[in-house]
Design a protein around this motif. Sequence first.
Motif, PDB file in Angstrom:
ATOM      1  N   GLU A 275       0.815  -1.210   0.000  1.00 56.44           N
ATOM      2  CA  GLU A 275       0.000   0.000   0.000  1.00 56.44           C
ATOM      3  C   GLU A 275       0.857   1.273   0.000  1.00 56.44           C
ATOM      4  O   GLU A 275       1.841   1.383   0.740  1.00 56.44           O
ATOM      5  CB  GLU A 275      -0.878  -0.024   1.265  1.00 56.44           C
ATOM      6  CG  GLU A 275      -2.011   0.964   1.209  1.00 56.44           C
ATOM      7  CD  GLU A 275      -2.712   1.026   2.566  1.00 56.44           C
ATOM      8  OE1 GLU A 275      -2.629   0.053   3.353  1.00 56.44           O
ATOM      9  OE2 GLU A 275      -3.331   2.069   2.840  1.00 56.44           O
ATOM     10  N   ASP A 276       0.480   2.220  -0.832  1.00 56.68           N
ATOM     11  CA  ASP A 276       1.225   3.476  -0.919  1.00 56.68           C
ATOM     12  C   ASP A 276       0.823   4.463   0.168  1.00 56.68           C
ATOM     13  O   ASP A 276      -0.237   4.334   0.784  1.00 56.68           O
ATOM     14  CB  ASP A 276       0.970   4.128  -2.275  1.00 56.68           C
ATOM     15  CG  ASP A 276       1.999   3.646  -3.274  1.00 56.68           C
ATOM     16  OD1 ASP A 276       3.198   3.622  -2.913  1.00 56.68           O
ATOM     17  OD2 ASP A 276       1.604   3.279  -4.396  1.00 56.68           O
ATOM     18  N   LEU A 277       1.638   5.458   0.357  1.00 51.38           N
ATOM     19  CA  LEU A 277       1.318   6.492   1.341  1.00 51.38           C
ATOM     20  C   LEU A 277       0.475   7.593   0.688  1.00 51.38           C
ATOM     21  O   LEU A 277       0.493   7.762  -0.523  1.00 51.38           O
ATOM     22  CB  LEU A 277       2.596   7.139   1.884  1.00 51.38           C
ATOM     23  CG  LEU A 277       3.715   6.243   2.399  1.00 51.38           C
ATOM     24  CD1 LEU A 277       4.701   7.068   3.215  1.00 51.38           C
ATOM     25  CD2 LEU A 277       3.180   5.102   3.232  1.00 51.38           C
ATOM     26  N   THR A 278      -0.227   8.339   1.517  1.00 50.44           N
ATOM     27  CA  THR A 278      -0.897   9.534   1.002  1.00 50.44           C
ATOM     28  C   THR A 278       0.152  10.613   0.812  1.00 50.44           C
ATOM     29  O   THR A 278       1.278  10.486   1.304  1.00 50.44           O
ATOM     30  CB  THR A 278      -1.947  10.047   2.000  1.00 50.44           C
ATOM     31  OG1 THR A 278      -1.237  10.457   3.169  1.00 50.44           O
ATOM     32  CG2 THR A 278      -2.957   8.983   2.348  1.00 50.44           C
ATOM     33  N   LEU A 279      -0.220  11.666   0.121  1.00 54.00           N
ATOM     34  CA  LEU A 279       0.743  12.733  -0.134  1.00 54.00           C
ATOM     35  C   LEU A 279       1.290  13.344   1.150  1.00 54.00           C
ATOM     36  O   LEU A 279       2.479  13.577   1.293  1.00 54.00           O
ATOM     37  CB  LEU A 279       0.093  13.829  -0.968  1.00 54.00           C
ATOM     38  CG  LEU A 279       0.225  13.625  -2.471  1.00 54.00           C
ATOM     39  CD1 LEU A 279      -0.423  14.777  -3.213  1.00 54.00           C
ATOM     40  CD2 LEU A 279       1.692  13.478  -2.864  1.00 54.00           C
ATOM     41  N   GLU A 280       0.356  13.576   2.107  1.00 54.14           N
ATOM     42  CA  GLU A 280       0.812  14.151   3.378  1.00 54.14           C
ATOM     43  C   GLU A 280       1.787  13.228   4.094  1.00 54.14           C
ATOM     44  O   GLU A 280       2.813  13.668   4.626  1.00 54.14           O
ATOM     45  CB  GLU A 280      -0.381  14.372   4.323  1.00 54.14           C
ATOM     46  CG  GLU A 280      -1.195  15.585   3.964  1.00 54.14           C
ATOM     47  CD  GLU A 280      -2.639  15.393   4.409  1.00 54.14           C
ATOM     48  OE1 GLU A 280      -2.852  14.809   5.501  1.00 54.14           O
ATOM     49  OE2 GLU A 280      -3.534  15.808   3.650  1.00 54.14           O
ATOM     50  N   GLU A 281       1.441  11.957   4.083  1.00 51.88           N
ATOM     51  CA  GLU A 281       2.324  10.995   4.753  1.00 51.88           C
ATOM     52  C   GLU A 281       3.703  10.998   4.098  1.00 51.88           C
ATOM     53  O   GLU A 281       4.719  10.905   4.748  1.00 51.88           O
ATOM     54  CB  GLU A 281       1.714   9.591   4.702  1.00 51.88           C
ATOM     55  CG  GLU A 281       0.534   9.433   5.645  1.00 51.88           C
ATOM     56  CD  GLU A 281      -0.282   8.170   5.370  1.00 51.88           C
ATOM     57  OE1 GLU A 281      -1.015   7.733   6.262  1.00 51.88           O
ATOM     58  OE2 GLU A 281      -0.187   7.624   4.238  1.00 51.88           O
TER      59      GLU A 281
ATOM     60  N   ALA B 144       7.712  11.670   5.451  1.00 50.25           N
ATOM     61  CA  ALA B 144       8.829  10.733   5.295  1.00 50.25           C
ATOM     62  C   ALA B 144       9.958  11.297   4.440  1.00 50.25           C
ATOM     63  O   ALA B 144      10.976  10.660   4.246  1.00 50.25           O
ATOM     64  CB  ALA B 144       8.309   9.434   4.662  1.00 50.25           C
ATOM     65  N   PHE B 145       9.747  12.522   3.950  1.00 52.75           N
ATOM     66  CA  PHE B 145      10.661  13.076   2.963  1.00 52.75           C
ATOM     67  C   PHE B 145      12.129  13.093   3.401  1.00 52.75           C
ATOM     68  O   PHE B 145      13.014  12.582   2.723  1.00 52.75           O
ATOM     69  CB  PHE B 145      10.226  14.493   2.579  1.00 52.75           C
ATOM     70  CG  PHE B 145      11.096  15.071   1.505  1.00 52.75           C
ATOM     71  CD1 PHE B 145      10.905  14.693   0.170  1.00 52.75           C
ATOM     72  CD2 PHE B 145      12.108  15.963   1.801  1.00 52.75           C
ATOM     73  CE1 PHE B 145      11.706  15.201  -0.824  1.00 52.75           C
ATOM     74  CE2 PHE B 145      12.919  16.479   0.804  1.00 52.75           C
ATOM     75  CZ  PHE B 145      12.711  16.095  -0.513  1.00 52.75           C
TER      76      PHE B 145
END
Lengths: 618, 378
Positions: A467-473, A477-478
């Motif tokens: 499963e991918d992360l949402t944009l905010e998530e 993690a950046f």
Amino acid sequence: MSSYITEGFFKLQQYQFQIHLGGIIDLLSHHLYSGPHVFIRELMQNGVDAIQARKQIEEEHQGRMDIQVVDARDDLPPTLVFEDNGIGLTEEEVHRFLATIGESSKRNELAVRRGDFIGQFGIGLLSCFMVADEILMITRSAREAGHPAVEWRGKSDGTYEVRLMETDVSPGTRVYLRARKGMEAYFTKDQVGKLVRHFGDLLSTPIYLSHGDWTERINDRRPPWERVYVSSEEERRSYLEYGNDLFGQHFIDYIPLRSEAGGVVGAAYVLSQATSPKVKSHHRVYLKGMLLSDQVENLLPDWAVFVRCVVNAEHLRPVASREGFYENEELEATRTVLGETLRAYLIRLAERAPHRLQDIIQLHHMAICSLAAHDEECFRVFGDFITFETTMGRMTLGDCRKRYDTIRYASSVDEFRQIAQVAASQNLCILNAGYVYNRELLSMLEQVEPDLQVEQVDAANLTHHLEDLTLEEREKAFLLLRTADLTLQPYRTASDIKKFEPTTLPTIYTSNEQANFARQARLTKELADDTWGGILNAFENEYASSQYAQLCFNFKNRLIQRLMKIQDRTVLKRVVEMLYVQALLMGHHPLSDKEMALLNQGLLQMIDAVLGQEGDFE
Amino acid sequence: MSTDYRQRIEEIIDAADGEESDRAVAALEEAVRLADVHQDIEWGFKARESLVQVANFSGHGDKSLVAFSWILAQIDKNPEYEDRYLRYDLMWRYKWIASSLTNFPHISKEQILNVVEDMERRYKERGLSMRAVERIRYSLAKEFGWEDKVEEHFERWQSLPQDGSQDCEACETDFIMDHYLFHRNDLDQALEIARPILEGRLSCIGVPGNTLTTLMMELFEAGRVEEADRMQRKSHRYATKNADRLWAAGKHIQFLTLTDQLPRAIRIFEKMASAAVKSRELSNRHTFIRGARTLFLRMADRGRKKVKLRLATDFPVACDEPYRYDVQALGDWFSWEAERVADLFDARNGTSDYHDELKEDLELMKKIQPLPRKAKVE
Ligand SMILES: Nc1ncnc2c1ncn2[C@@H]1O[C@H](COP(=O)(O)OP(=O)(O)OP(=O)(O)O)[C@@H](O)[C@H]1O
Ligand SMILES: [Mg+2]
């Protein structure tokens, strides 16, 4: 050329080939037969044939063979006497059959039923010249009552003498051999007894061995398939005991064999020790009661690696060395029937005693897999019982097939390890097809069961499906990802982050064949000198540039959650390094020197940190 | 199954012995990894020794090479390992490795020459004949376009003693034949030299398969099609065994195309295509790509639009419906790939040989020679 040989120029004259007997004997003994000891077999065979021939004209005739060992005395060497009460020979037959190499009474009009005889080439008697310089034969024909006995003396230089005898002897034949110097070992009671038993223990014609006053019947024990039993336990005991005695090895089970084709009866014994896929079983095979060879390989289908047989065949054709069978239709048919018998046994076992079948398969796992991987027939027999390591535990292929419509597999052990934990927590059954033969077995499965889906999963694929992360998530993690990419760059590893189960797992390290190879090149480079170092480097660059290994963080993991809050890059870097090394260790990857150093540093820092805390308390 | 890693490694080695397949290579790589994880030098040697052999004969020269260089490095560190852990003669295998280097265009000329010097040094240290080394120098002269040195190397090679470290007699005979074919351009003499091979008196892993394949094309070019076809039929199985034979498979495809036996060419193509796509022995693979290029260009010439091929899904040309491929697209891809790889080699070698060959392939397509009818029966 042809112009020289036109008629009129030359008169063509016919010559007879001159045969140099010494050369022929040499040829036979060194290239055809496995050793001088076979002369005993040849003499016994001739006796058996002679008795058989006599039975054709006198149905009730009771055959018998006597072998006498006479020790050396004064300057006379030890002597053997082979006697049979078979058909014997007339004077004319002596000239024709004994004195002519390649002539045989078993191949012409005299042989009413040729298949009745073992001999067919007319060379067997020559084998006696391997151990004696002279063969003396006294024989009297049972065909013509009035015919006198004949004495024939054949010498190894190719000459012979024939004499009619006045004394009255009963029909049959006696052969006298005197040991040649150096061959005495074949003329002792023990050795002769051993060989006669070896070659003739299945013969129904009684054979007696005598030495001075001592006489013994050699072949009084009948094989288990000729006996009658009152209980199945008794039968089992008898078969297993016989096999144990014969092969000097213990067996776990037996299978009676019988085939119309080839006229075969006997038993197959289930081996109690693992077999190697490369070694074929050697079977002990008799022809009309005489041992042909204990090294026969072509009697059973190739897949029957788990048994060793003893059989007697009535109708198969021996090759000239008499140590194997001709590959002909009859043999092919026999093999099919015997194969069916073994298969029926396995199927019965699967129904009645599946654990016994499992045991057999476990024991001969490699051999069975190697055959099933290439042989459809064998696959049909064993396929369902072969076990695979799967993400849901060990399972037989049969179970997998029953439970799932799609069989998924990882194609290397390494990949399997990478996937296993994640797949298991999602109840995904994935087979480990990384061991030798596994993948071939699965392609065979596909071929045999076209309706079944067989699908390869690789580790990289699997992470794609997580499963991918949402944009905010992702934003959270950046910094972690950026630092990780930079940190792992020298190790040719990229980073990513996804959500997956089990949440206790902080990372998965995935690589593929190319990345693994690049890694191997890098590890080797650390050892190599400059000449090779440069080349290894070239390989590493070539393969690693397109395919990076990957360290994928688990967003759901608590540690990773904490990590994402950290802003200090040096701390992040150190943790990422540790996670990387830990992921390698979990995946059983050998560490390079540099990675080993990371591990050491990390551990020391950790110890340091722990001690630091302790210190604070004081 | 065993839990002890040593037993596991041993099982893998046993099972892979004589297998020469991709699986066997993958399994042995796993064995190497097992040994390394346990830092077990002894089993590291054993697993790699098998890997060197199996990888070399199944078209994975790169893996063979890396494993080999590990062994060399270990032995340099500790010479007694050689006797203690190796089953086979290391120097004998050096020949395989040294002669496989040209297969990889990313290895530079200089690096290759350095390795040959390393080989020479080690052979000298052991008092071995320079014959095997000279044989490799000959191949390098050919590869790097030093045509003026070829005859010299050949003569020196012939004069050097045979002490058992050289190639086997079958391979050497095949080599002499090649020299007569490609350097002295004397087909009849070459056939005479190959006679013991053709009569079955000399053989090894590569012979007669190699020899027959070479002669097949040469006889074809000399217009002796029926003889060529006999060579093809005799070496057909050889050419399709595994990725090690991509070279031969490519030649067969080319020959079958040029003699108008397209269905047979396609069968070989289908069998070997997936190995070819994956192969990293680029020059070996290149000959296959060339054969396939000829095949699909020819089909396009004959006006064929689509072709049904049973290929794995990882094939780089997409199909429009399952198993149905566009002939034009195939021809394009193989032409493009052939040019790309030819660039790599010509750049490394500093010659134009690889590109010249591609032009010659196109020339050959103008000389299609169908087999006379009677010879066509299978
Ligand atoms: N004990 C015997 N009784 C009667 N005839 C015999 C006896 N031994 C040999 N002969 C005769 O001598 C011939 C030659 O024997 P020999 O063993 O050389 O050949 P064969 O038995 O016919 O064939 P093979 O070479 O297959 O054994 C036989 O065909 C048979 O006619
Ligand atoms: Mg006989």
